[in-house]
Design a protein around this motif. Structure first.
Motif, PDB file in Angstrom:
ATOM      1  N   ILE B   4       0.852  -1.200   0.000  1.00 14.92           N
ATOM      2  CA  ILE B   4       0.000   0.000   0.000  1.00 14.92           C
ATOM      3  C   ILE B   4       0.887   1.249   0.000  1.00 14.92           C
ATOM      4  O   ILE B   4       0.684   2.178  -0.784  1.00 14.92           O
ATOM      5  CB  ILE B   4      -0.950   0.003   1.221  1.00 14.92           C
ATOM      6  CG1 ILE B   4      -2.040  -1.051   1.029  1.00 14.92           C
ATOM      7  CG2 ILE B   4      -1.564   1.385   1.421  1.00 14.92           C
ATOM      8  CD1 ILE B   4      -3.032  -1.121   2.157  1.00 14.92           C
ATOM      9  N   PHE B   5       1.908   1.224   0.855  1.00 20.42           N
ATOM     10  CA  PHE B   5       2.775   2.399   0.930  1.00 20.42           C
ATOM     11  C   PHE B   5       3.640   2.542  -0.324  1.00 20.42           C
ATOM     12  O   PHE B   5       3.973   3.654  -0.725  1.00 20.42           O
ATOM     13  CB  PHE B   5       3.632   2.354   2.201  1.00 20.42           C
ATOM     14  CG  PHE B   5       2.857   2.734   3.433  1.00 20.42           C
ATOM     15  CD1 PHE B   5       2.323   4.019   3.547  1.00 20.42           C
ATOM     16  CD2 PHE B   5       2.612   1.824   4.445  1.00 20.42           C
ATOM     17  CE1 PHE B   5       1.583   4.379   4.659  1.00 20.42           C
ATOM     18  CE2 PHE B   5       1.861   2.176   5.550  1.00 20.42           C
ATOM     19  CZ  PHE B   5       1.345   3.460   5.664  1.00 20.42           C
ATOM     20  N   ALA B   6       3.980   1.405  -0.936  1.00 22.22           N
ATOM     21  CA  ALA B   6       4.751   1.485  -2.188  1.00 22.22           C
ATOM     22  C   ALA B   6       3.934   2.202  -3.268  1.00 22.22           C
ATOM     23  O   ALA B   6       4.448   3.056  -4.000  1.00 22.22           O
ATOM     24  CB  ALA B   6       5.128   0.083  -2.652  1.00 22.22           C
ATOM     25  N   ILE B   7       2.646   1.860  -3.347  1.00 17.29           N
ATOM     26  CA  ILE B   7       1.775   2.511  -4.341  1.00 17.29           C
ATOM     27  C   ILE B   7       1.581   3.980  -3.974  1.00 17.29           C
ATOM     28  O   ILE B   7       1.670   4.873  -4.832  1.00 17.29           O
ATOM     29  CB  ILE B   7       0.418   1.779  -4.423  1.00 17.29           C
ATOM     30  CG1 ILE B   7       0.622   0.366  -4.975  1.00 17.29           C
ATOM     31  CG2 ILE B   7      -0.575   2.554  -5.284  1.00 17.29           C
ATOM     32  CD1 ILE B   7      -0.583  -0.532  -4.858  1.00 17.29           C
ATOM     33  N   VAL B 242      -5.203  13.392  -7.775  1.00 19.24           N
ATOM     34  CA  VAL B 242      -4.464  12.166  -7.469  1.00 19.24           C
ATOM     35  C   VAL B 242      -5.327  10.939  -7.778  1.00 19.24           C
ATOM     36  O   VAL B 242      -4.851   9.964  -8.372  1.00 19.24           O
ATOM     37  CB  VAL B 242      -4.022  12.146  -5.989  1.00 19.24           C
ATOM     38  CG1 VAL B 242      -3.181  10.918  -5.719  1.00 19.24           C
ATOM     39  CG2 VAL B 242      -3.228  13.399  -5.668  1.00 19.24           C
ATOM     40  N   ALA B 243      -6.600  10.993  -7.380  1.00 19.93           N
ATOM     41  CA  ALA B 243      -7.480   9.848  -7.632  1.00 19.93           C
ATOM     42  C   ALA B 243      -7.598   9.571  -9.126  1.00 19.93           C
ATOM     43  O   ALA B 243      -7.788   8.431  -9.552  1.00 19.93           O
ATOM     44  CB  ALA B 243      -8.861  10.109  -7.026  1.00 19.93           C
ATOM     45  N   THR B 263      -0.408  -8.964  -5.956  1.00 21.46           N
ATOM     46  CA  THR B 263      -0.963  -7.962  -5.037  1.00 21.46           C
ATOM     47  C   THR B 263      -2.487  -7.912  -5.195  1.00 21.46           C
ATOM     48  O   THR B 263      -2.975  -7.656  -6.301  1.00 21.46           O
ATOM     49  CB  THR B 263      -0.369  -6.578  -5.334  1.00 21.46           C
ATOM     50  OG1 THR B 263       1.051  -6.668  -5.208  1.00 21.46           O
ATOM     51  CG2 THR B 263      -0.889  -5.530  -4.379  1.00 21.46           C
ATOM     52  N   PRO B 264      -3.233  -8.167  -4.122  1.00 22.78           N
ATOM     53  CA  PRO B 264      -4.700  -8.171  -4.230  1.00 22.78           C
ATOM     54  C   PRO B 264      -5.254  -6.811  -4.671  1.00 22.78           C
ATOM     55  O   PRO B 264      -4.654  -5.770  -4.391  1.00 22.78           O
ATOM     56  CB  PRO B 264      -5.173  -8.504  -2.814  1.00 22.78           C
ATOM     57  CG  PRO B 264      -3.997  -9.131  -2.151  1.00 22.78           C
ATOM     58  CD  PRO B 264      -2.784  -8.510  -2.762  1.00 22.78           C
ATOM     59  N   ARG B 265      -6.394  -6.855  -5.346  1.00 16.58           N
ATOM     60  CA  ARG B 265      -6.978  -5.607  -5.868  1.00 16.58           C
ATOM     61  C   ARG B 265      -7.341  -4.645  -4.742  1.00 16.58           C
ATOM     62  O   ARG B 265      -7.242  -3.438  -4.900  1.00 16.58           O
ATOM     63  CB  ARG B 265      -8.221  -5.937  -6.715  1.00 16.58           C
ATOM     64  CG  ARG B 265      -7.830  -6.689  -7.953  1.00 16.58           C
ATOM     65  CD  ARG B 265      -8.985  -6.943  -8.895  1.00 16.58           C
ATOM     66  NE  ARG B 265      -8.482  -7.736 -10.019  1.00 16.58           N
ATOM     67  CZ  ARG B 265      -9.074  -7.842 -11.184  1.00 16.58           C
ATOM     68  NH1 ARG B 265     -10.211  -7.234 -11.412  1.00 16.58           N
ATOM     69  NH2 ARG B 265      -8.553  -8.577 -12.142  1.00 16.58           N
ATOM     70  N   ARG B 266      -7.755  -5.191  -3.615  1.00 11.53           N
ATOM     71  CA  ARG B 266      -8.132  -4.301  -2.504  1.00 11.53           C
ATOM     72  C   ARG B 266      -6.893  -3.540  -1.999  1.00 11.53           C
ATOM     73  O   ARG B 266      -6.993  -2.396  -1.568  1.00 11.53           O
ATOM     74  CB  ARG B 266      -8.802  -5.093  -1.372  1.00 11.53           C
ATOM     75  CG  ARG B 266      -7.910  -6.066  -0.677  1.00 11.53           C
ATOM     76  CD  ARG B 266      -8.583  -6.751   0.523  1.00 11.53           C
ATOM     77  NE  ARG B 266      -7.655  -7.598   1.221  1.00 11.53           N
ATOM     78  CZ  ARG B 266      -7.302  -8.813   0.823  1.00 11.53           C
ATOM     79  NH1 ARG B 266      -7.835  -9.329  -0.258  1.00 11.53           N
ATOM     80  NH2 ARG B 266      -6.429  -9.524   1.503  1.00 11.53           N
ATOM     81  N   GLY B 270      -6.478   0.288  -2.109  1.00 12.32           N
ATOM     82  CA  GLY B 270      -6.112   0.886  -0.815  1.00 12.32           C
ATOM     83  C   GLY B 270      -4.911   1.806  -0.966  1.00 12.32           C
ATOM     84  O   GLY B 270      -4.849   2.884  -0.357  1.00 12.32           O
ATOM     85  N   GLY B 271      -3.963   1.377  -1.767  1.00 16.24           N
ATOM     86  CA  GLY B 271      -2.788   2.215  -2.040  1.00 16.24           C
ATOM     87  C   GLY B 271      -3.173   3.500  -2.733  1.00 16.24           C
ATOM     88  O   GLY B 271      -2.631   4.577  -2.434  1.00 16.24           O
ATOM     89  N   LYS B 272      -4.119   3.394  -3.631  1.00 18.27           N
ATOM     90  CA  LYS B 272      -4.585   4.593  -4.335  1.00 18.27           C
ATOM     91  C   LYS B 272      -5.283   5.549  -3.364  1.00 18.27           C
ATOM     92  O   LYS B 272      -5.118   6.771  -3.448  1.00 18.27           O
ATOM     93  CB  LYS B 272      -5.555   4.192  -5.465  1.00 18.27           C
ATOM     94  CG  LYS B 272      -4.861   3.569  -6.649  1.00 18.27           C
ATOM     95  CD  LYS B 272      -4.039   4.632  -7.343  1.00 18.27           C
ATOM     96  CE  LYS B 272      -3.270   4.128  -8.513  1.00 18.27           C
ATOM     97  NZ  LYS B 272      -2.350   5.136  -9.057  1.00 18.27           N
TER      98      LYS B 272
END
Lengths: 314, 416
Positions: B4-7, B242-243, B263-266, B270-272
């Motif tokens: 999540i943080f990587a994204i 950003v979105a 990596t799961p879609r959620r 979540g990263g986004k």
């Protein structure tokens, strides 16, 4: 032993009346094999790869990748595969290394293992010197190499390559094809899609010919070529009266099929040496003059023509 | 979690490299606030400065000292009101001859000139049942900010009071007449009494600071309120920006490629959300700090400011995701998003400030997350504590939860 087993895979968009993109395709790929899906644009190759990548949910059928179902165990399938999409799917405002590090994390790599794999892949795609440059400064061929490198980071058991040589220069294409052969030699299983007959012939251990969402033939290059037997492929141009000439040539002894392809005639003949003089005679009798002749030995293009009545590029 | 943080980090870094986006997110609210501050006549800390007014009083008294009350005129009453101590921070009044008063305005030395006609008192003290008419002339330069409007408003108020006194005198005179005095004498007596007392005490604008939680609240500079409104407004745009990378990545093929990774879609979505949230959070923090450094805005207690920023970032990012989940292309996101945020900004008071409770506009404002956030910022700027912003934080968070749930529902259907 098969590492990919595709069973009656089917995809229909917006059922029940939507487009049937893939219509009950079945094939399997042995461990360490390069299997090519060959077919014209819109044949269903990319849709098939999308289902095998768990990107699209099949409307019917199933496929086992490394023993895992794409329908019920997509997570395990994703861990076993690396996907190289048709278009370059990278971040142009990031460097080659930043891209590889990011995608490595998405494949679950971390820490020292991630850095080691990024270094190895940069060596493999020969971009160590340019690793800190942003992708937007790269040539098309270099971007293609990074695009492939991303899919190799986690050492997948099966690599899917969806038309990876579209729109690049011959030198880069050669480099990519050599790289794919090298990966096969290292034991990687590869599913390759293309509409270039020559690529499929050169790379593939086996080839599946796809048209209108259906698998119309599967086999090695030699096995497929035997479908058209010893027939040669003759392209003819005349100074005028092409339509009438094709009808006349179709009646000539030794001609098994005659059709028009854009501005020239395409004929399948049993023995070119015997048939060619008869073709010239028929043209002269009709008042036409043959201006160009090309004779090609049996190949996949002819197989496709034989099976579908259309040229592969259509 | 690391994915999540990587994204999020990838998107944050990408946003920081996007100069036009940064200009819209940071420079625009600060520049607009500065411009609006100047438009309201301020400099420095952009509070409203005193408006210079030139007064030419041509009015002549209608009574003499022999009539029983001090000699005075209605014109002097108006001048007295304008010069009253209560208005000294708003108006800086100087009496001049009529020509000089007009020259002051023409030369930009005064925002307005108030010219009181010679027959002003005679009209005010008229006992005729058909009152003759006259007019105070307000000579103003329309390019001099809102100083002219403020002067006009105060003069209107003074006239209202004078006319009210006149009506009251008429009523009092009717009673006096019934007791045997002449009507005209009774009216004049009553008005003279008012005029004699007027100006300094009878008519005045009294500024009373509002109460907050039973305590007297701080005076609020206009720039703080304007910047708070602009910040909330532009946070929605920042979140949308950003979105929108979800759509851009979908179009560029990186989102489908992400979906082919383990990596799961959620986690990807979540990263986004995290990148959107962190970006607008950083945007708000930078604007608040810049407001403090450049405009000397006292935003209020740190915990209150932090709560308001967190709530604003939550609602802005969740609404940004919801809009993106509905549209199909980045162009649609730009057009539809801009419309939604503009309407919310207008209804929520981002451009007008918070409305007084109980008014229709206040009710409309409270239907938007922007409105509640601005109520919170208003209270924070006035020195309110955490207890004063419970609802202005909680209600936007409820909006955020609803928006986020709807966005997740839409994304699940879209990327199933």
């Amino acid at each position: 032993m098969s590492i990919v087993e595709v069973q009656e895979l089917r995809k229909q968009y917006d059922p029940p009346k939507g487009v049937l993109a893939v219509d009950g395709v079945s094939f399997d790929i042995a461990q360490g094999e390069i299997f090519s899906l060959l077919g014209p644009n819109g044949a269903g190759k990319s849709t098939t790869i999308s289902m095998l990548s768990c990107l699209l949910h099949p409307s019917g059928g199933d496929a086992l990748v490394d023993g895992h179902s794409v329908v019920t165990d997509s997570q395990a399938v994703k861990e076993a595969i690396g996907v190289v999409p048709q278009d370059i799917a990278l971040y142009p405002d990031m460097s080659a290394r930043e891209n590889l590090v990011f995608w490595g994390k998405m494949y679950g790599l971390a820490g020292g293992e991630l850095q080691t794999r990024v270094d190895e892949v940069l060596e493999l795609i020969t971009l160590v010197d340019r690793q800190k440059d942003r992708l937007e400064k790269f040539s098309g061929g270099m971007k293609r190499r990074v695009n492939i490198g991303v899919a190799l980071l986690h050492k997948p058991r099966v690599l899917y390559l969806d038309e990876p040589t579209v729109g690049i220069d011959p030198q880069s294409r050669r480099s990519i094809l050599d790289g794919i052969l090298a990966l096969r030699d290292q034991g990687m299983t590869i599913l390759y899609t293309t509409h270039y007959m020559a690529e499929a012939q050169e790379l593939s251990d086996r080839i599946g010919i796809v048209d209108h969402g259906a698998m119309i033939a599967v086999g090695t290059n030699d096995e497929l070529v035997k479908i058209v037997g010893e027939e040669a492929h003759v392209d003819l141009r005349v100074d005028h009266y092409l339509d009438g000439m094709v009808e006349r040539w179709a009646q000539v002894l030794g001609v098994t099929k005659a059709m028009i392809d854009e501005d020239h005639a395409v004929l399948l003949v049993q023995d070119a040496n015997e048939v060619l003089p008869r073709l010239f005679e028929a043209a002269a009798a009709a008042g036409s003059r043959i201006t160009e002749v090309n004779v090609t030995e049996p190949n996949l293009e002819m197989v496709f023509l034989h099976l579908t009545g259309r040229a592969l590029r259509e | 979690m690391s994915r999540i943080f990587a994204i999020a980090w990838k998107d944050l870094r990408s946003t920081m490299r996007n100069v036009p986006a940064l200009a819209m997110m940071l420079a625009a609210p600060l520049a607009l606030s500065a411009l609006l501050g100047f438009a309201f006549g301020g400099g420095g800390n952009f509070s409203i400065s005193a408006t210079k007014v030139a007064v030419a009083d041509l009015d002549a008294p209608v009574f003499t000292s022999s009539s029983g009350v001090a000699s005075s005129s209605a014109g002097q009453t108006v001048v007295g009101i304008l010069k009253s101590p209560q208005l000294k921070d708003i108006l800086q009044v100087s009496e001049k001859p009529i020509a000089a008063a007009r020259r002051s305005v023409d030369g930009g030395k005064a925002a307005a000139a108030v010219i009181i006609p010679a027959d002003f008192s005679s009209v005010i003290f008229s006992t005729s049942s058909t009152t003759p008419r006259t007019a105070i002339e307000l000579y103003e330069n329309p390019t001099q900010g809102i100083g002219g409007s403020i002067t006009e408003s105060i003069v209107d108020q003074a006239l209202l009071e004078l006319n009210g006194a006149r009506a009251a005198a008429q009523a009092a005179a009717a009673v006096a007449t019934a007791n045997g005095r002449s009507h005209d004498q009774a009216v004049q007596k009553a008005i003279k009494t008012f005029v004699g007392q007027g100006g300094s005490s009878g008519v005045a604008v009294v500024q009373r600071p509002p109460q907050l939680g039973g305590k007297k609240s701080k005076d609020v500079g206009i720039t703080g309120l304007v910047l708070a409104g602009m910040m909330v407004f532009f946070m929605f745009f920042g979140a949308s920006n950003v979105a929108r990378t979800i759509l851009t990545e979908e179009r560029n093929g990186t989102l489908p490629r992400l979906f082919t990774t383990p990596t799961p879609r959620r986690v990807i979505l979540g990263g986004k959300f995290a990148s959107t949230y962190l970006t607008v959070l950083a945007q708000a923090v930078i604007i608040v700090v810049a407001g403090r450094l450049f405009f000397a805005i006292d935003w209020g207690a740190l915990d209150v400011v932090a709560l308001l920023i967190l709530a604003a970032a939550a609602v802005a990012s969740s609404l940004g995701l919801l809009v993106i989940s509905i549209v199909r292309t980045p162009a649609q996101a730009g057009a539809i998003g801009a419309g939604v945020y503009l309407v919310l900004g207008l209804l929520g008071g981002s451009f007008t400030g918070t409305a007084q409770s109980g008014t229709t506009y206040a009710t409309v404002e409270r239907l938007t997350p922007n409105g509640w956030l601005l109520v919170g910022w208003d209270r924070a700027l006035r020195g309110g504590g955490a207890a004063d912003i419970v609802w202005p934080v909680l209600i936007p968070l409820v909006f955020a939860v609803v928006f986020f749930a709807l966005a997740v529902f839409r994304f699940r259907r879209r990327f199933a």
